[in-house]
Enzyme design. Structure first.
Site, PDB file in Angstrom:
ATOM      1  N   ASP A  64      71.497  65.580  -9.403  1.00 19.01           N
ATOM      2  CA  ASP A  64      70.674  64.865  -8.424  1.00 19.01           C
ATOM      3  C   ASP A  64      70.181  63.505  -8.928  1.00 19.01           C
ATOM      4  O   ASP A  64      69.811  62.655  -8.133  1.00 19.01           O
ATOM      5  CB  ASP A  64      69.464  65.725  -8.020  1.00 19.01           C
ATOM      6  CG  ASP A  64      68.681  66.244  -9.231  1.00 19.01           C
ATOM      7  OD1 ASP A  64      69.008  65.880 -10.376  1.00 19.01           O
ATOM      8  OD2 ASP A  64      67.733  67.029  -9.040  1.00 19.01           O
ATOM      9  N   HIS A  65      70.187  63.276 -10.225  1.00 19.89           N
ATOM     10  CA  HIS A  65      69.627  62.024 -10.757  1.00 19.89           C
ATOM     11  C   HIS A  65      70.664  60.899 -10.833  1.00 19.89           C
ATOM     12  O   HIS A  65      70.463  59.821 -10.308  1.00 19.89           O
ATOM     13  CB  HIS A  65      69.071  62.251 -12.168  1.00 19.89           C
ATOM     14  CG  HIS A  65      67.740  62.927 -12.215  1.00 19.89           C
ATOM     15  ND1 HIS A  65      67.526  64.194 -11.747  1.00 19.89           N
ATOM     16  CD2 HIS A  65      66.539  62.510 -12.685  1.00 19.89           C
ATOM     17  CE1 HIS A  65      66.251  64.521 -11.931  1.00 19.89           C
ATOM     18  NE2 HIS A  65      65.632  63.514 -12.495  1.00 19.89           N
ATOM     19  N   ASP A 119      63.013  69.480 -16.683  1.00 27.88           N
ATOM     20  CA  ASP A 119      62.479  68.400 -15.866  1.00 27.88           C
ATOM     21  C   ASP A 119      60.989  68.656 -15.711  1.00 27.88           C
ATOM     22  O   ASP A 119      60.569  69.792 -15.474  1.00 27.88           O
ATOM     23  CB  ASP A 119      63.161  68.366 -14.502  1.00 27.88           C
ATOM     24  CG  ASP A 119      62.804  67.082 -13.773  1.00 27.88           C
ATOM     25  OD1 ASP A 119      63.601  66.133 -13.820  1.00 27.88           O
ATOM     26  OD2 ASP A 119      61.706  67.018 -13.187  1.00 27.88           O
ATOM     27  N   ARG A 379      55.389  59.352  -9.236  1.00 29.72           N
ATOM     28  CA  ARG A 379      55.133  58.468 -10.386  1.00 29.72           C
ATOM     29  C   ARG A 379      55.241  57.009  -9.958  1.00 29.72           C
ATOM     30  O   ARG A 379      56.163  56.657  -9.232  1.00 29.72           O
ATOM     31  CB  ARG A 379      56.150  58.728 -11.503  1.00 29.72           C
ATOM     32  CG  ARG A 379      55.893  60.050 -12.130  1.00 29.72           C
ATOM     33  CD  ARG A 379      56.661  60.294 -13.408  1.00 29.72           C
ATOM     34  NE  ARG A 379      56.137  61.533 -13.945  1.00 29.72           N
ATOM     35  CZ  ARG A 379      56.855  62.471 -14.541  1.00 29.72           C
ATOM     36  NH1 ARG A 379      58.148  62.296 -14.728  1.00 29.72           N
ATOM     37  NH2 ARG A 379      56.277  63.562 -14.973  1.00 29.72           N
ATOM     38  N   SER A 534      57.800  62.209 -18.192  1.00 30.17           N
ATOM     39  CA  SER A 534      58.989  63.045 -18.041  1.00 30.17           C
ATOM     40  C   SER A 534      59.239  63.954 -19.248  1.00 30.17           C
ATOM     41  O   SER A 534      58.643  63.790 -20.314  1.00 30.17           O
ATOM     42  CB  SER A 534      60.205  62.161 -17.823  1.00 30.17           C
ATOM     43  OG  SER A 534      60.866  61.931 -19.043  1.00 30.17           O
ATOM     44  N   ARG A 536      62.208  64.104 -20.641  1.00 31.79           N
ATOM     45  CA  ARG A 536      63.467  63.671 -21.266  1.00 31.79           C
ATOM     46  C   ARG A 536      63.373  63.727 -22.784  1.00 31.79           C
ATOM     47  O   ARG A 536      62.555  63.045 -23.407  1.00 31.79           O
ATOM     48  CB  ARG A 536      63.862  62.276 -20.766  1.00 31.79           C
ATOM     49  CG  ARG A 536      62.970  61.143 -21.183  1.00 31.79           C
ATOM     50  CD  ARG A 536      63.333  59.855 -20.445  1.00 31.79           C
ATOM     51  NE  ARG A 536      62.996  59.970 -19.035  1.00 31.79           N
ATOM     52  CZ  ARG A 536      62.511  58.976 -18.287  1.00 31.79           C
ATOM     53  NH1 ARG A 536      62.344  57.789 -18.799  1.00 31.79           N
ATOM     54  NH2 ARG A 536      62.211  59.173 -17.015  1.00 31.79           N
TER      55      ARG A 536
HETATM   56  C1  MIC Z   1      61.321  61.850 -13.983  1.00 32.56           C
HETATM   57  O1  MIC Z   1      60.838  62.099 -12.882  1.00 32.56           O
HETATM   58  O2  MIC Z   1      60.820  61.058 -14.782  1.00 32.56           O
HETATM   59  C2  MIC Z   1      62.616  62.556 -14.375  1.00 32.56           C
HETATM   60  C3  MIC Z   1      63.687  61.535 -14.411  1.00 32.56           C
HETATM   61  O3  MIC Z   1      62.941  63.516 -13.414  1.00 32.56           O
HETATM   62  C4  MIC Z   1      62.388  63.227 -15.735  1.00 32.56           C
HETATM   63  C5  MIC Z   1      63.588  63.832 -16.317  1.00 32.56           C
HETATM   64  C6  MIC Z   1      64.526  62.841 -16.951  1.00 32.56           C
HETATM   65  O4  MIC Z   1      64.079  61.859 -17.543  1.00 32.56           O
HETATM   66  O5  MIC Z   1      65.730  63.070 -16.843  1.00 32.56           O
HETATM   67  C7  MIC Z   1      61.300  64.313 -15.710  1.00 32.56           C
HETATM   68  O6  MIC Z   1      60.452  64.286 -14.844  1.00 32.56           O
HETATM   69  O7  MIC Z   1      61.270  65.153 -16.605  1.00 32.56           O
HETATM   70 FE1  SF4 Z   2      63.942  63.210  -9.441  1.00 32.88          FE
HETATM   71 FE2  SF4 Z   2      62.027  63.199 -11.293  1.00 32.88          FE
HETATM   72 FE3  SF4 Z   2      61.827  61.683  -9.105  1.00 32.88          FE
HETATM   73 FE4  SF4 Z   2      61.608  64.272  -8.880  1.00 32.88          FE
HETATM   74  S1  SF4 Z   2      60.240  62.937  -9.992  1.00 32.88           S
HETATM   75  S2  SF4 Z   2      62.811  62.939  -7.557  1.00 32.88           S
HETATM   76  S3  SF4 Z   2      63.044  65.018 -10.406  1.00 32.88           S
HETATM   77  S4  SF4 Z   2      63.347  61.489 -10.719  1.00 32.88           S
END
Ligand code: MIC
Ligand code: SF4
Length: 642
Positions: A64-65, A119, A379, A534, A536
């Site tokens: 999905d990313h 995640d 975010r 996140s 990550r």
């Molecule tokens: C995010 O919302 O920051 C992400 C991208 O979903 C991350 C995961 C990632 O960095 O791949 C998260 O929320 O953990």
């Molecule tokens: Fe995707 Fe993270 Fe954004 Fe949710 S918060 S839509 S998991 S990038």
């Protein structure tokens, strides 16, 4: 029967340890989820464990990313993930099936079970009465291999909801209110359990909006009871067999209690560039808006998008606003396409995006320079949208729709319209054809590995003497988006640590990686809540690759601290926070007898060679974390103890 709901689920999953707040607990994990941006690493790590098939009740790999596919990288990763899932017993949710948290809620989340996801918004599934925790990919890999999840037992906070939301006020405003009261570090070391008479007024998607943003409080997770509303949702998903009633005992006890009177809430909005900078919408009404993005794993449900369609029906969006709509899942997409709501959105001028993270993670739709973007996401960290001087505000779909129509920040109560009332559908549209079952003949499946997928970097045991310079000194609330950005340029490199590491801290110092490599590594100094945001693990893997030996900060965000330990980087805390001011970027630091001091003492002494003075730091490691660090990370430790 005096237990709260968190304790009940933890007790039924406890493998070892204690459930007292602050105690170390290991819990069994029933389900795991990964998404593609963290998934390739998690699966490479699972592969390194040498286990032939996942041992969980259910593991799902979502894509999905990384969906832009501007080069071969994303598509190669998708093939790797698909073939890996087929071989190792994992369900594969194909690109197009939707955002992991939305799909998981619809099709898999189960009251009373545990879920570990790579995640940070995994707590979204807490809406379904399950303990759902976000973690680094390596922790998820260990759980897939049947290992328990280790955590320091959080305090349990009751959020007692009473009353009912008024028109134009949404469940997004409930969690924005909590963020306003508690801030982005207010939930660190805590689990928020929702209770009280107001809970039953909220549907499962509304609860998910609240549970999802628990991650922004820094909380370990968020949990709702499983009740008649849960059953109603599961029935509509043809999953009523998954239902079990779950609630706190009548004399349940909590470490803290907070009350929110739903009737007293009004439409709220979070200012740029932190989810806790919350004010009533009316206080910022009138500011010009250039972009509105509705979607993400927050507020992209059927009911959310139906209410947007109702508000926009028969109208046109403001000529200065670009409006994007991202349905959270194929289910949502197909339902609004079939019932005509999509036509209303298109006719109003919306740009319809595929069901993926998209603008939320800077994968397209970067807003104009310095312009206001209103988003229903979770975010708004500076630059995350892809525009360095972005002005991203977070709000509910009602507020976002009103802004799209008026071209300025607008309190939806001033639209002079009847508020939309969207009932829960009796039955959602169900078609799981984009979820692929694992292969019955795993030995026949060959894993496809494109050239972007590079082997996992490793490191040896922890050094006994650490010496190097302070390569970077940063302030409070440094997010993982600062440490290792995502977005269209960097995200495709998630399977290639040598390549992605070049972007380490680039927003703060474009030459950071070069400097780190040239000087043979060193230290990073941070303020409060270091590593917020996140899950990550790349934000720890890349520093490891660049030679960072330790971070010295005032405090840490939960997942990032674990990730640092998992990759053999010492997360040290100032014994006296005033020392933070005394230390300068480029100071040369030396720590001696690291290994023996870790084993015998809670503290280490750092010698500031440049300033010719010493100061004390604590490591706060539990015995398991200490062993992991001494081994040089969780993978080494696991292999050693296997
Ligand atoms: C995010 O919302 O920051 C992400 C991208 O979903 C991350 C995961 C990632 O960095 O791949 C998260 O929320 O953990
Ligand atoms: Fe995707 Fe993270 Fe954004 Fe949710 S918060 S839509 S998991 S990038």
């Amino acid at each position: 029967m005096g237990n709260n709901l968190v304790q009940k689920i933890f007790e039924s999953h406890l493998v070892s340890g204690s459930l007292e707040p602050g105690g170390q607990a290991a819990i069994a994990i029933d389900q795991t989820l990964t998404q593609d941006a963290t998934g390739t690493m998690a699966y490479l790590q699972f592969e390194a464990l040498g286990i032939p098939r996942v041992k969980t009740k259910l593991s799902v790999s979502y894509v999905d990313h990384n969906m832009l596919q501007t080069g071969f990288e994303n598509a190669d990763d998708h093939r790797f993930l698909q073939t890996f899932a087929a071989k190792y017993g994992i369900l594969f949710s194909r690109p197009g099936n939707g955002i992991c948290h939305q799909v998981h809620l619809e099709r898999f989340a189960k009251p009373g079970e545990t879920l570990l996801g790579s995640d940070s918004h995994t707590p979204n599934a807490g809406a379904m009465g399950m303990i759902a925790i976000g973690a680094g990919g390596l922790d998820v890999a260990i759980a897939m291999g049947g290992g328990p999840y280790h955590l320091k037992m959080p305090e349990i906070v009751l959020v007692r909801l009473k009353g009912r939301l008024r028109s134009w006020v949404s469940s997004k405003d409930v969690i924005l209110e909590l963020l306003r009261r508690l801030t982005v570090k207010g939930g660190v070391g805590k689990i928020f359990e929702f209770g009280g008479p107001g809970v039953k007024t909220l549907s499962i998607p509304e609860r998910a909006t609240i549970a999802n943003l628990g991650a922004e409080l820094g909380a370990t997770t968020t949990l709702f009871p499983s009740d008649e509303r849960t059953l109603e949702f599961l029935k509509a998903q043809e999953r009523e067999k998954d239902w079990a009633p779950l609630e706190a005992g009548p004399d349940a006890r909590y470490n803290q209690a907070i009350e929110i009177d739903l009737r007293k809430l009004e439409p709220l909005i979070a200012h740029p560039s932190s989810p806790d900078r919350v004010v009533p919408v009316r206080e910022v009404a009138g500011r010009e808006v250039r972009q509105v993005c509705i979607g993400s794993c927050n507020n992209s449900s059927y009911m959310d998008l139906m209410s947007v369609a109702k508000i926009l029906k028969g109208q046109k969006i403001h000529p200065d606003v670009s409006l994007t709509i991202t349905p959270g899942s194929k289910q949502v997409f197909e339902m609004i396409a079939r019932n005509g709501a999509m036509a209303d959105l298109i006719s109003a001028g919306a740009r319809i995006l595929e069901s993926a993270c998209g603008p939320c993670i800077g994968m397209g739709q970067a807003p104009p320079s310095g312009a206001v973007s209103i988003r229903t996401m979770n975010r708004n960290f500076q630059g995350r949208s892809g525009t360095p001087d972005d002005q991203v505000y977070l709000a509910s779909p009602y507020v976002a729709s009103a802004c799209a129509l008026e071209g300025v920040i607008t309190d939806p109560r001033t639209l002079g319209m009847k508020p939309p009332r969207i009932p829960m559908p009796k039955r959602f549209f169900i078609d799981d054809s984009l979820i692929l079952a694992p292969s019955p003949d795993p030995e026949d499946v060959a894993i496809e590995r494109g050239p972007n997928i590079k082997p996992l970097p490793t490191r040896g045991p922890l050094e006994d003497v650490m010496e190097g310079s302070v390569l970077l000194k940063v302030g409070d609330h440094i997010t993982t988006d600062h440490i290792l950005p995502a977005g269209a340029r960097v995200l495709p490199l998630r399977s290639n640590i040598p390549a992605i590491s070049k972007h380490l801290f680039e927003r703060l110092d474009p030459d950071f990686f070069k400097k780190a490599k040239e000087s043979g590594g060193g230290f990073v100094v941070g303020g409060e809540n270091y590593g917020q945001g996140s899950s990550r693990e790349h934000a720890a893997l890349a520093p490891m690759f660049a030679g960072i030996r330790a971070v010295i900060a005032k405090s840490y965000a939960r997942i990032h601290r674990s990730n640092l330990i998992n990759f053999g980087i010492l997360p040290l805390t100032f014994q006296d926070e005033k020392e933070f001011d005394g230390i300068q970027q480029e100071d040369r630091l030396r720590i001696e007898r690291v290994r023996s001091r870790l084993e015998t003492n809670g503290r280490l002494t750092i010698w500031n060679v440049t300033q010719r003075r010493a100061f004390e730091v604590s490591h706060g490691l539990n015995p398991r974390e200490m062993e992991i660090l001494l081994a040089g990370g969780l993978l080494n430790y696991t292999r050693k103890s296997a």
